[in-house]
Design a protein around this motif. Structure first.
Motif, PDB file in Angstrom:
ATOM      1  N   LEU A   1       2.053  -8.627   0.020  1.00 24.54           N
ATOM      2  CA  LEU A   1       1.810 -10.033  -0.941  1.00 24.54           C
ATOM      3  C   LEU A   1       1.836 -11.379  -0.137  1.00 24.54           C
ATOM      4  N   TYR A   2       1.280 -12.144  -1.082  1.00 27.08           N
ATOM      5  CA  TYR A   2       1.668 -13.154  -0.207  1.00 27.08           C
ATOM      6  C   TYR A   2       2.684 -14.246  -0.592  1.00 27.08           C
ATOM      7  N   LEU A   3       3.879 -14.986   0.200  1.00 24.98           N
ATOM      8  CA  LEU A   3       5.201 -14.831   0.306  1.00 24.98           C
ATOM      9  C   LEU A   3       4.798 -16.717   1.011  1.00 24.98           C
ATOM     10  N   PRO A   4       4.362 -17.738   0.231  1.00 22.24           N
ATOM     11  CA  PRO A   4       4.915 -19.238   0.392  1.00 22.24           C
ATOM     12  C   PRO A   4       6.486 -18.943   0.800  1.00 22.24           C
ATOM     13  N   ASN A   5       6.666 -20.271   1.980  1.00 22.57           N
ATOM     14  CA  ASN A   5       7.759 -20.516   1.754  1.00 22.57           C
ATOM     15  C   ASN A   5       8.415 -21.405   1.004  1.00 22.57           C
ATOM     16  N   ARG A   6      10.349 -20.792   1.025  1.00 23.72           N
ATOM     17  CA  ARG A   6      10.716 -21.269  -0.895  1.00 23.72           C
ATOM     18  C   ARG A   6      10.141 -21.269  -1.674  1.00 23.72           C
ATOM     19  N   THR A   7       9.748 -19.513  -2.304  1.00 20.84           N
ATOM     20  CA  THR A   7       9.375 -19.795  -3.363  1.00 20.84           C
ATOM     21  C   THR A   7       9.619 -18.286  -3.825  1.00 20.84           C
ATOM     22  N   ALA A   8       9.866 -17.681  -4.788  1.00 23.72           N
ATOM     23  CA  ALA A   8      10.200 -16.584  -5.806  1.00 23.72           C
ATOM     24  C   ALA A   8       8.739 -15.731  -6.665  1.00 23.72           C
ATOM     25  N   LEU A   9       8.534 -14.815  -6.446  1.00 22.78           N
ATOM     26  CA  LEU A   9       7.268 -14.025  -7.341  1.00 22.78           C
ATOM     27  C   LEU A   9       8.354 -13.085  -7.976  1.00 22.78           C
ATOM     28  N   VAL A  10       7.724 -12.903  -9.172  1.00 20.96           N
ATOM     29  CA  VAL A  10       8.384 -11.893  -9.936  1.00 20.96           C
ATOM     30  C   VAL A  10       7.145 -11.087 -10.896  1.00 20.96           C
ATOM     31  N   LEU A  11       6.805  -9.524 -10.235  1.00 20.25           N
ATOM     32  CA  LEU A  11       5.353  -8.918 -10.503  1.00 20.25           C
ATOM     33  C   LEU A  11       6.123  -7.743 -11.522  1.00 20.25           C
ATOM     34  N   ALA A  12       5.467  -7.688 -12.593  1.00 19.70           N
ATOM     35  CA  ALA A  12       5.598  -6.311 -13.624  1.00 19.70           C
ATOM     36  C   ALA A  12       4.054  -5.845 -13.374  1.00 19.70           C
ATOM     37  N   PRO A  13       4.898  -4.208 -13.138  1.00 18.64           N
ATOM     38  CA  PRO A  13       3.314  -3.688 -13.638  1.00 18.64           C
ATOM     39  C   PRO A  13       2.243  -3.653 -14.443  1.00 18.64           C
ATOM     40  N   GLN A  14       0.835  -3.693 -13.844  1.00 20.97           N
ATOM     41  CA  GLN A  14       0.208  -3.864 -14.834  1.00 20.97           C
ATOM     42  C   GLN A  14      -0.487  -2.964 -16.385  1.00 20.97           C
ATOM     43  N   GLY A  15      -0.216  -3.478 -16.575  1.00 23.79           N
ATOM     44  CA  GLY A  15      -0.198  -2.360 -18.490  1.00 23.79           C
ATOM     45  C   GLY A  15       0.833  -2.158 -19.380  1.00 23.79           C
ATOM     46  N   SER A  16       1.673  -3.464 -18.310  1.00 22.90           N
ATOM     47  CA  SER A  16       3.082  -3.111 -19.357  1.00 22.90           C
ATOM     48  C   SER A  16       3.360  -4.638 -19.776  1.00 22.90           C
ATOM     49  N   SER A  17       4.369  -4.565 -20.525  1.00 22.00           N
ATOM     50  CA  SER A  17       4.999  -5.826 -21.688  1.00 22.00           C
ATOM     51  C   SER A  17       5.825  -6.322 -21.926  1.00 22.00           C
TER      52      SER A  17
END
Length: 663
Positions: free
Chosen positions: A647-663
């Motif tokens: 992942l590209y993780l910028p400073n002071r950042t939060a990301l949430v990732l979901a499995p593709q094709g899911s809802s």
């Protein structure tokens, strides 16, 4: 209970269980069950029955009792004298229908050995204050048309509660006391739009001092009249139900106001009618009275109070305030609970523990879908375990260490020194056999003398640099951390999440009700909704992020799912990565360092970004490409070994990732 440390205290637990069961049998007596016993509100107080009025009160030490009010020109009259029904201390007065009418004011005049005085009936359902004299009186409340409930029946939302904590009086922007009706029209739609599914309302039972935040209750059966009428409160609850929100209220049974005329202290001339006598009956730190939970009449009063709010106002549960103070004879003041012996020694008030178990029994018998929340800072085991497992029966307990930890970090430690392992521990440090509700801050953390979290993070720059195009470094830091802190708290919350109104968009400053120390100002006893309504301010961007965060939590049922599983923690990099509810949560708390290709173990698959705190719509810098398909790759040639995600993780950042094709 599954806690292995409990077994050493099995005798104490068995003794408590026996006390609870014995007390329940004794109280229920000839009643079918304890819930039938807890219906004192239908017997005591003022009622219109069989074409006339009947008023009953319990005052065992009284030698005489009279009704005074507008019907007697506030004079004691023989024809308005109560009759004592029994040696137990029940007094009764019956009057014809035309003796009193809707809106009439009244109170009691009691005499007891050595004295006497006026009292507001302990079971009064309506108490009002004269705006000129500031005197409180009970009020006859029998409108021509009873309130007609529209959302009947109401089915509470399922799953972990997402709670929006509110105070009716300070929920509006003007420098005055807000009303039930105003809240229903202007604030409730905001809560619905924000995506929360539960209202938790402070300060509903009548309290004469507005600045007590509703915690010095005088009339336990009367909704606070400064906010409006009982019908307007019912309309608020009805509207919340129609919008799909459950409604909880704060229940303050841990203590009562000292007030003697408008309260129940020394109601019949003794200091021990409802409370312990002497020093044990007084909470010096809170300047209030302490109930005697070993007295059947007190249990009748308090258990009936639980049922009353369920029956009359159709609330969906309670937050029990001040549990720690109830549980310990020293009230837990200044005490560090470091040993299990602290939970099972002579300092524990087992009568109070018994009451809490009985209250939960009554509440869940009357309304099986009601929820109860314990506010306990001591960590008393078993509070939120079912009765059949040896617990007290609360549905949830607050994870009170979480907001305290955030305030300590924001106040004392630069974020470049935040320890990731320590943070992970604090966020997940809870009794895993009990349901918990986490929060970043409630009203407690924003009181005068403290500061809201956003104010801790930004400081005075919040006054001049919150325009969306202003890149003031202190504001940039505070806005970024505000989003990350709230998201990681929600993502690790055990079984529910709470937010205090306005804090979701970074409401500035603190909470302070009118008092002599601020010249009776309402300036800080309000919510500045215009800030979030202004599209040119960062408050709007913070609010937009909170809506997206709450929507994600609801869609994926994050709180209430299996506990988060740590994927990677690196203190020097300030990285925390974990998996929960099928989602991957990635946090880079580093103040300056971004990572272009950060690799960490992850379940095999394709992932897409579903929430990004650095999104420009949320006041971020828009550094992350949301269109990228993130694919895990095996480490080495063997496809069965660990897969890693990059992942590209910028400073002071939060990301949430979901499995593709899911809802």
């Amino acid at each position: 209970m599954t806690d292995p440390y409990i077994e050493a205290h099995r005798d104490a637990i068995d003794r408590r269980i026996a006390l609870i069961e014995r007390t329940a049998r004794q109280l229920a007596g000839d009643h079918a069950d304890l819930a039938d016993f807890a219906a004192g509100h239908e017997y005591f107080g003022l009622h219109f029955r069989d074409g006339g009025w009947v008023l009953r009160e319990w005052a065992p030490n009284a030698s005489a009792m009279h009704l005074v009010g507008q019907l007697s020109d506030w004079q004691v009259r023989d024809d308005l004298a109560f009759q004592r029904l029994d040696a137990h201390g029940t007094w009764e007065l019956r009057l014809p229908a035309d003796a009193m009418g809707h809106g009439d004011l009244y109170r009691l005049h009691l005499q007891w050995p050595g004295g006497g005085g006026d009292r507001i009936p302990a079971w009064a359902r309506r108490v009002v204050q004269d705006p000129d004299t500031l005197i409180f009186n009970a009020q006859v409340w029998r409108p021509d048309t009873p309130y007609q409930w529209r959302s009947d029946p109401f089915t509470p939302p399922q799953g972990a509660p997402l709670i929006y904590e509110v105070h009716i009086g300070m929920a509006q922007a003007e420098g005055r006391v807000g009303t039930y009706a105003q809240f229903t029209a202007e604030v409730l739609p905001r809560v619905v739009a924000a995506g929360y599914d539960t209202l938790q309302i402070m300060a509903i039972p009548e309290h004469p001092y507005y600045g007590s935040y509703g915690y010095h209750v005088t009339s336990f059966f009367a909704p606070a009249s400064r906010f409006g009428t009982p019908e307007e409160l019912k309309a608020l609850i009805d509207a919340a139900h129609a919008a799909g929100l459950r409604v909880l209220i704060d229940l303050v049974h841990s203590h009562a106001a000292n007030n003697e005329v408008e309260g129940i202290s020394r109601f019949d001339g003794t200091d021990y009618q409802f409370f312990h006598s002497g020093d044990r009956g007084r909470h010096v730190a809170w300047d209030s009275r302490l109930f005697d939970y070993g007295k059947p009449e007190v249990l009748h009063f308090l258990l009936s109070n639980c049922r009353y709010w369920l029956d009359e106002f159709r609330v969906d549960g309670f937050r029990f305030d001040g549990i720690t103070s109830m549980l310990y004879l020293d009230h837990g003041l200044g005490k560090a609970f470091t040993s299990y012996d602290d939970y099972f020694n002579a300092n524990v008030d087992e009568d109070a523990l018994c009451y809490l178990a009985l209250a939960n029994q009554v509440i869940h018998a009357v309304q099986p879908e009601a929820i109860t929340i314990a506010e306990d800072m001591s960590g008393m085991p078993g509070l939120a375990r079912p009765r059949e497992d040896g617990g007290i029966g609360f549905d949830y307990r607050f994870a009170m260490g979480v907001p305290d930890h955030w305030i300590r970090l924001a106040k004392d430690t630069p974020d470049e020194q935040w320890h990731m392992g320590g943070l992970w521990f604090e966020l997940n440090n809870r009794r895993h056999d009990e349901k918990t509700i986490s929060y970043t801050e409630s009203h407690d953390q924003a009181l005068v003398g403290d500061q809201a979290l956003v104010f801790r993070l930004i400081g005075d720059a919040i006054y001049d640099h919150m325009h969306r195009d202003d890149r003031h470094p202190q504001v940039e830091r505070g806005v970024a951390l505000h989003k990350m802190i709230r998201l990681i708290t929600l993502a690790t919350a055990g079984h529910g999440y709470l937010n205090f109104m306005g804090n979701e968009f970074g409401h500035p400053e603190w909470i302070d009700f009118p008092r002599p120390g601020n010249n009776w100002s309402y300036h800080y006893a309000r919510r500045q909704w215009h800030l979030v309504d202004d599209p040119d301010l960062k408050y709007r961007q913070l609010d937009r992020f909170d809506k997206a965060m709450i929507a994600l939590a609801r869609q994926w049922a994050v709180p209430g799912s299996a506990a988060p599983r740590l994927l990677w923690e690196h203190d020097e990099d300030k990285i925390l990565l974990f998996r929960r509810a099928g989602l991957i949560f990635a946090f880079n708390f580093h103040p300056t360092r971004s990572f272009s290709d950060y690799r960490f173990p992850a379940p095999e698959g394709h992932y897409g970004i579903v929430l990004d705190s650095d999104d420009g719509a949320f006041g971020g810098h828009g550094r992350v490409d949301h269109a990228v398909d993130h694919v895990t790759l095996p480490e080495g040639a063997d496809p069965h070994i660990i897969h890693r995600l990059s992942l590209y993780l910028p400073n002071r950042t939060a990301l949430v990732l979901a499995p593709q094709g899911s809802s």
